[in-house]
Write a protein that holds these residues in place. Structure first.
Motif, mmCIF file in Angstrom:
data_model
loop_
_atom_site.group_PDB
_atom_site.id
_atom_site.type_symbol
_atom_site.label_atom_id
_atom_site.label_comp_id
_atom_site.label_asym_id
_atom_site.label_seq_id
_atom_site.Cartn_x
_atom_site.Cartn_y
_atom_site.Cartn_z
ATOM 1 N N CYS A 262 -15.140 40.516 29.408
ATOM 2 C CA CYS A 262 -15.643 39.300 28.765
ATOM 3 C C CYS A 262 -16.655 39.628 27.671
ATOM 4 C CB CYS A 262 -16.290 38.413 29.836
ATOM 5 S SG CYS A 262 -16.957 36.856 29.202
ATOM 6 N N GLU B 199 -9.897 40.015 26.023
ATOM 7 C CA GLU B 199 -10.067 38.902 25.105
ATOM 8 C C GLU B 199 -9.541 39.283 23.720
ATOM 9 O OE1 GLU B 199 -13.951 37.203 25.122
ATOM 10 O OE2 GLU B 199 -13.852 36.715 27.248
ATOM 11 N N GLN C 55 -8.490 33.554 26.846
ATOM 12 C CA GLN C 55 -9.338 34.731 26.667
ATOM 13 C C GLN C 55 -10.439 34.783 27.720
ATOM 14 O OE1 GLN C 55 -10.990 32.205 25.291
ATOM 15 N NE2 GLN C 55 -13.110 32.896 25.464
ATOM 16 N N CYS C 56 -10.812 33.655 28.278
ATOM 17 C CA CYS C 56 -11.859 33.597 29.308
ATOM 18 C C CYS C 56 -11.650 32.327 30.109
ATOM 19 C CB CYS C 56 -13.242 33.602 28.650
ATOM 20 S SG CYS C 56 -14.621 33.956 29.792
#
Length: 377
Positions: free
Chosen positions: A247, A279, A342-343
């Motif tokens: 992250c 990511e 991505q998160c």
């Protein structure tokens, strides 16, 4: 049976990172609890009810693994760390300085030797999650990486409790190993360790390239991180999947770190995870060149491309995402790739700047693209 002989099931071709936007009912319950209007049991009752709703929503979307949205915590990392023996909460009096925003000042520090806590509150949370997960779907447990204890002043007083730094690292690895085994005993078969340390190192290793002394400090952090992670992963059950999410910071749609994976690719390639969530939703992540080193030819390992952003409501162009997956497959075989956002959508309880419906639209897009690319159900 060795890990390499086990059929890869997770990460699934379309996977969910972890956190989800807190519902309004849960936010209201927390406000009432903080105001002394309801007690802890009443708060938990609301948390359970709202967790049921977001589990049902994930199942309706067709996700093969689901999470509790991290509805049982305020922070993605601190709530877990506070539950370990030898770690306690304190006010750092400093916030994490995201680009455009600042967080609360909570932090963690060592209060003794770090050890497994059989009464960690996350165990009860997982038992509840498993109890409401339907057959054919896997509950996924997310926890922060142990590397999160090595940063932000959390280990400054290690020498009060240990003769050497290596003794401390060994205890951290052991505490995590035993924690993961207990999750397994409770029925967990998919665990993800979330980690901002590698993005932190991307920025530091590059910035200190011309300063040998400073650079060595961050090389040591990278080497210690590999050592602890691989030690905690040793001798885990063959049918347990353990992944990591790398992250770059996620708070109210802002971020902490930028830079490509080049400076940490060799280290990431040494990690014995079953999968890495990376990511790749913006130019801040660099290009796909480092993927080959990160995958490192491990036929068992999957690289999950975080090509759909959780930070903004606009839906990505489907064809553009498919094209990027094709580009990534020039570095890593398509069979060793998967797709996610991505998160998560709410690494802290505040959450990112989009609506719940926009969140579900993002996850639906991940699912639809993955079905087309990999021809899966």
């Amino acid at each position: 049976m060795t890990k390499s002989a086990v059929q890869v099931k997770f990460p699934y071709r379309y996977d969910v990172v972890g956190s989800l936007l807190r519902t309004q009912a849960l936010k209201d319950a927390h406000a009432k609890y903080n105001a002394g209007q309801i007690n802890a049991d009443e708060l938990k009752a609301v948390q359970h009810e709202e967790t049921k709703k977001i589990v049902a929503k994930q199942v309706d979307l067709g996700l093969k693994d689901i999470t509790d949205g991290e509805f049982n915590r305020s922070w993605w990392h601190l709530d877990f760390l506070w539950g370990l023996t030898g770690v306690e909460k304190y006010d750092y009096h400093k916030s994490y300085k995201f680009h455009g925003s600042k967080t609360r000042t909570d932090n963690a520090e060592l209060s003794g030797k770090v050890a497994f806590n059989p009464d960690h509150p996350f165990f009860d949370s997982f038992k509840f999650l498993e109890s409401i997960t339907p057959d054919g779907v896997t509950p996924k447990q997310t926890i922060p990486s142990p590397t999160m204890l090595f940063r932000d002043n959390r280990s400054d007083n290690w020498s009060k409790f240990y003769d050497t730094w290596d003794q401390y690292l060994d205890d951290v690895a052991k505490a995590y190993h035993e924690t993961i085994l207990h999750f397994y005993e409770l029925g967990a078969r998919y665990i993800q360790l979330d980690d901002t340390t590698w993005a932190f190192l991307i920025s530091k290793l590059n910035a200190t390239a011309d300063d040998a002394k400073a650079h060595a400090k961050y090389v040591k952090l990278a080497e210690d991180s590999v050592k602890v992670i691989n030690k905690l992963l040793e001798d885990l059950p063959d049918d347990l999947t353990v992944t990591t999410h790398i992250c770059r910071g996620n708070f109210k749609s802002t971020f902490l770190f930028s830079g490509g994976y080049d400076d940490v690719a060799d280290y990431l390639g040494q990690l014995n995870y079953d999968g890495l969530f990376l990511e790749y939703d913006s130019e801040r992540a660099g290009d796909f060149t480092p993927l080959a080193k990160i995958w490192n030819g491990d036929q068992h390992k999957r690289i999950v491309l975080g090509l759909i952003t959780s930070k903004s409501p606009e839906l990505e162009d489907k064809d553009a995402v498919i094209n990027r997956i094709k580009q990534a497959s020039e570095k890593v075989p398509l069979d060793n790739l998967a797709l996610s956002t991505q998160c998560g959508f709410a690494s802290t309880e505040e959450g990112n700047k989009l609506t719940e419906q926009q969140q579900w639209n993002k996850l639906k897009l991940v699912r639809d693209i993955a079905k087309e690319v990999w021809n899966v159900d």
